[in-house]
Scaffold this active site. Structure first.
Site, PDB file in Angstrom:
ATOM      1  N   ASP A  21      43.415  69.443  81.763  1.00 57.64           N
ATOM      2  CA  ASP A  21      42.099  70.046  81.526  1.00 57.64           C
ATOM      3  C   ASP A  21      41.698  69.950  80.047  1.00 57.64           C
ATOM      4  O   ASP A  21      42.558  69.947  79.163  1.00 57.64           O
ATOM      5  CB  ASP A  21      42.132  71.518  81.978  1.00 57.64           C
ATOM      6  CG  ASP A  21      40.733  72.077  82.187  1.00 57.64           C
ATOM      7  OD1 ASP A  21      39.767  71.287  82.218  1.00 57.64           O
ATOM      8  OD2 ASP A  21      40.608  73.311  82.312  1.00 57.64           O
ATOM      9  N   ARG A  25      35.616  69.302  76.610  1.00 55.23           N
ATOM     10  CA  ARG A  25      35.589  70.028  75.330  1.00 55.23           C
ATOM     11  C   ARG A  25      36.089  69.153  74.186  1.00 55.23           C
ATOM     12  O   ARG A  25      35.592  69.222  73.070  1.00 55.23           O
ATOM     13  CB  ARG A  25      36.433  71.312  75.430  1.00 55.23           C
ATOM     14  CG  ARG A  25      35.656  72.473  76.035  1.00 55.23           C
ATOM     15  CD  ARG A  25      36.567  73.558  76.509  1.00 55.23           C
ATOM     16  NE  ARG A  25      37.217  73.192  77.766  1.00 55.23           N
ATOM     17  CZ  ARG A  25      38.250  73.837  78.278  1.00 55.23           C
ATOM     18  NH1 ARG A  25      38.776  74.865  77.643  1.00 55.23           N
ATOM     19  NH2 ARG A  25      38.765  73.460  79.427  1.00 55.23           N
ATOM     20  N   TRP A  26      37.068  68.314  74.475  1.00 50.82           N
ATOM     21  CA  TRP A  26      37.585  67.393  73.453  1.00 50.82           C
ATOM     22  C   TRP A  26      36.465  66.459  72.985  1.00 50.82           C
ATOM     23  O   TRP A  26      36.285  66.235  71.791  1.00 50.82           O
ATOM     24  CB  TRP A  26      38.762  66.592  74.018  1.00 50.82           C
ATOM     25  CG  TRP A  26      39.454  65.742  72.999  1.00 50.82           C
ATOM     26  CD1 TRP A  26      40.549  66.078  72.259  1.00 50.82           C
ATOM     27  CD2 TRP A  26      39.079  64.418  72.590  1.00 50.82           C
ATOM     28  NE1 TRP A  26      40.888  65.056  71.417  1.00 50.82           N
ATOM     29  CE2 TRP A  26      40.004  64.018  71.597  1.00 50.82           C
ATOM     30  CE3 TRP A  26      38.076  63.534  72.972  1.00 50.82           C
ATOM     31  CZ2 TRP A  26      39.945  62.773  70.975  1.00 50.82           C
ATOM     32  CZ3 TRP A  26      38.005  62.296  72.349  1.00 50.82           C
ATOM     33  CH2 TRP A  26      38.937  61.932  71.353  1.00 50.82           C
ATOM     34  N   HIS A  38      37.155  61.766  79.037  1.00 49.50           N
ATOM     35  CA  HIS A  38      37.940  61.315  80.199  1.00 49.50           C
ATOM     36  C   HIS A  38      38.662  60.004  79.875  1.00 49.50           C
ATOM     37  O   HIS A  38      39.818  59.821  80.254  1.00 49.50           O
ATOM     38  CB  HIS A  38      37.032  61.119  81.416  1.00 49.50           C
ATOM     39  CG  HIS A  38      36.367  62.390  81.888  1.00 49.50           C
ATOM     40  ND1 HIS A  38      37.054  63.565  82.033  1.00 49.50           N
ATOM     41  CD2 HIS A  38      35.077  62.662  82.232  1.00 49.50           C
ATOM     42  CE1 HIS A  38      36.230  64.507  82.462  1.00 49.50           C
ATOM     43  NE2 HIS A  38      35.013  63.987  82.579  1.00 49.50           N
ATOM     44  N   TRP A  70      33.625  67.703  92.946  1.00 52.18           N
ATOM     45  CA  TRP A  70      32.493  66.980  93.555  1.00 52.18           C
ATOM     46  C   TRP A  70      31.168  67.645  93.181  1.00 52.18           C
ATOM     47  O   TRP A  70      30.112  67.041  93.287  1.00 52.18           O
ATOM     48  CB  TRP A  70      32.624  66.937  95.083  1.00 52.18           C
ATOM     49  CG  TRP A  70      33.720  66.034  95.584  1.00 52.18           C
ATOM     50  CD1 TRP A  70      34.851  66.419  96.224  1.00 52.18           C
ATOM     51  CD2 TRP A  70      33.789  64.596  95.508  1.00 52.18           C
ATOM     52  NE1 TRP A  70      35.628  65.319  96.545  1.00 52.18           N
ATOM     53  CE2 TRP A  70      34.990  64.196  96.119  1.00 52.18           C
ATOM     54  CE3 TRP A  70      32.940  63.609  94.977  1.00 52.18           C
ATOM     55  CZ2 TRP A  70      35.386  62.861  96.216  1.00 52.18           C
ATOM     56  CZ3 TRP A  70      33.331  62.275  95.080  1.00 52.18           C
ATOM     57  CH2 TRP A  70      34.536  61.913  95.692  1.00 52.18           C
ATOM     58  N   LEU A 132      60.132  56.833  88.695  1.00 53.37           N
ATOM     59  CA  LEU A 132      59.229  57.984  88.730  1.00 53.37           C
ATOM     60  C   LEU A 132      58.208  57.873  89.869  1.00 53.37           C
ATOM     61  O   LEU A 132      57.603  56.826  90.066  1.00 53.37           O
ATOM     62  CB  LEU A 132      58.476  58.075  87.390  1.00 53.37           C
ATOM     63  CG  LEU A 132      57.380  59.134  87.292  1.00 53.37           C
ATOM     64  CD1 LEU A 132      57.972  60.535  87.227  1.00 53.37           C
ATOM     65  CD2 LEU A 132      56.477  58.889  86.082  1.00 53.37           C
TER      66      LEU A 132
HETATM   67  C1  IPE Z   1      40.816  71.515  87.292  1.00 51.49           C
HETATM   68  O1  IPE Z   1      40.019  71.460  86.159  1.00 51.49           O
HETATM   69  C2  IPE Z   1      40.792  70.221  88.008  1.00 51.49           C
HETATM   70  C3  IPE Z   1      41.354  69.071  87.292  1.00 51.49           C
HETATM   71  C4  IPE Z   1      41.995  69.103  86.175  1.00 51.49           C
HETATM   72  C5  IPE Z   1      41.172  67.816  87.958  1.00 51.49           C
HETATM   73  P1  IPE Z   1      38.542  72.062  86.146  1.00 51.49           P
HETATM   74  O2  IPE Z   1      38.052  71.927  84.764  1.00 51.49           O
HETATM   75  O3  IPE Z   1      37.718  71.451  87.204  1.00 51.49           O
HETATM   76  O4  IPE Z   1      38.830  73.573  86.526  1.00 51.49           O
HETATM   77  P2  IPE Z   1      37.890  74.861  86.485  1.00 51.49           P
HETATM   78  O5  IPE Z   1      36.797  74.622  87.445  1.00 51.49           O
HETATM   79  O6  IPE Z   1      37.405  75.025  85.099  1.00 51.49           O
HETATM   80  O7  IPE Z   1      38.782  75.974  86.891  1.00 51.49           O
HETATM   81  C1  IPE Z   2      39.551  67.743  83.036  1.00 49.08           C
HETATM   82  O1  IPE Z   2      38.718  67.921  81.944  1.00 49.08           O
HETATM   83  C2  IPE Z   2      39.250  66.494  83.796  1.00 49.08           C
HETATM   84  C3  IPE Z   2      38.689  66.719  85.133  1.00 49.08           C
HETATM   85  C4  IPE Z   2      38.461  67.868  85.695  1.00 49.08           C
HETATM   86  C5  IPE Z   2      38.341  65.529  85.886  1.00 49.08           C
HETATM   87  P1  IPE Z   2      37.317  68.649  82.093  1.00 49.08           P
HETATM   88  O2  IPE Z   2      36.293  67.624  82.404  1.00 49.08           O
HETATM   89  O3  IPE Z   2      37.390  69.769  83.060  1.00 49.08           O
HETATM   90  O4  IPE Z   2      37.101  69.191  80.620  1.00 49.08           O
HETATM   91  P2  IPE Z   2      36.492  70.586  80.193  1.00 49.08           P
HETATM   92  O5  IPE Z   2      37.235  71.648  80.909  1.00 49.08           O
HETATM   93  O6  IPE Z   2      35.036  70.553  80.565  1.00 49.08           O
HETATM   94  O7  IPE Z   2      36.704  70.635  78.716  1.00 49.08           O
HETATM   95 MG    MG Z   3      37.836  71.755  82.840  1.00 49.33          MG
END
Ligand code: IPE
Ligand code: IPE
Ligand code: MG
Length: 248
Positions: A21, A25-26, A38, A70, A132
């Site tokens: 996650d 934000r990064w 991403h 989604w 792995l």
């Molecule tokens: C959880 O991250 C799903 C993945 C890392 C693929 P999200 O960023 O979607 O989670 P929430 O919705 O903030 O909890």
């Molecule tokens: C996790 O990073 C990747 C996926 C959920 C696909 P986020 O896209 O959720 O990044 P934040 O949480 O918005 O920073």
């Molecule tokens: Mg996230």
């Protein structure tokens, strides 16, 4: 700083699950669009896969796309699916030479056809690999998986292929996507969020949780070593008391 030598080789978790996650934000922090985060996150995947291979971890499950994801803006969903296809295509040959077996969990049918095809090819190519197990959770959620298992079991009962009394935890597990995969001993979440977000709900019943504020694109081998070191210094009691563990 914890070095690799400080890890107890006899206590390396055989299964590590990660909620990757913080990509968005990064990107924001670096003044870029979310999709840039991403892309950068793929580099972290590469270094963690490499580190797991080196450390002798047997299973690595990465939360790459949740059922709930989604609901993100269409453009982001499309970009993520394209990134998935391109990454699998580009990385599979190298993963194959490293004896990595690519697997997936989740509602595979809901993915675009290009993803399904690319994933099938990668899975087939690496099927016999014994190193792995790299398990990608795609269009995955724990509740979906559990509800799906319940449905499959109900069908078997309805068709009189299964007796209701035979249903127990062991049998139930056979209907989960992770059948034949041991439960993760260690579950890591990056980005400073303290929640499970519908990940491996059944399988994480006794996992050790490790939360770090590091955003996924900044996560690397050193961060993984830190997490494993932390894990190795915990006492896993499984309901018992300390004294019982020494006696065993
Ligand atoms: C959880 O991250 C799903 C993945 C890392 C693929 P999200 O960023 O979607 O989670 P929430 O919705 O903030 O909890
Ligand atoms: C996790 O990073 C990747 C996926 C959920 C696909 P986020 O896209 O959720 O990044 P934040 O949480 O918005 O920073
Ligand atoms: Mg996230």
């Amino acid at each position: 700083m914890i070095s690799q030598d400080q890890l107890d080789q006899t206590k390396i978790p055989q299964h590590i699950a990660i909620i990757m996650d913080g990509n968005g934000r990064w990107a924001k922090l670096h003044g870029k669009a979310r999709v840039y985060g991403h892309h950068k996150g793929v580099e972290s995947v590469r270094s963690v896969v490499e580190a797991c291979t080196e450390l002798g971890v047997k299973y690595l499950t990465l939360y790459a796309f949740s059922t709930e994801n989604w609901k993100r803006p269409e453009q982001e969903v499309i970009a993520l699916m394209e990134l998935l296809v391109r990454t699998i295509r580009k990385e599979t040959p190298e993963l194959n030479t490293k004896n990595v077996r690519i697997r997936t969990i989740g509602d595979g049918h809901s993915l675009p056809k290009t993803c399904i095809d690319e994933l099938n090819e990668a899975k087939q190519l690496t099927e016999k690999n014994t190193g792995l197990n790299l398990i990608l959770a795609l269009s995955y959620s724990g509740r979906w998986e559990i509800a799906n298992a319940a449905k499959e079991i109900a069908k078997q009962v309805q068709e009189k292929k299964l007796n209701v009394d035979a249903i127990d935890e062991k049998l139930f597990e056979q209907y989960l996507n992770t059948k034949d995969i041991p439960d993760p001993e260690l579950l890591i979440r990056t980005s400073g969020e303290y929640r499970i977000s519908n990940y491996l709900l059944w399988q994480s019943a006794y996992s050790e949780f490790y939360f770090t504020k590091t955003l996924w694109p900044d996560f690397d081998k050193q961060e993984l070593i830190n997490a494993i070191y932390d894990y190795q210094n915990r006492e896993r009691r499984f309901g018992k008391i300390s004294e019982q563990l020494e006696v065993k």
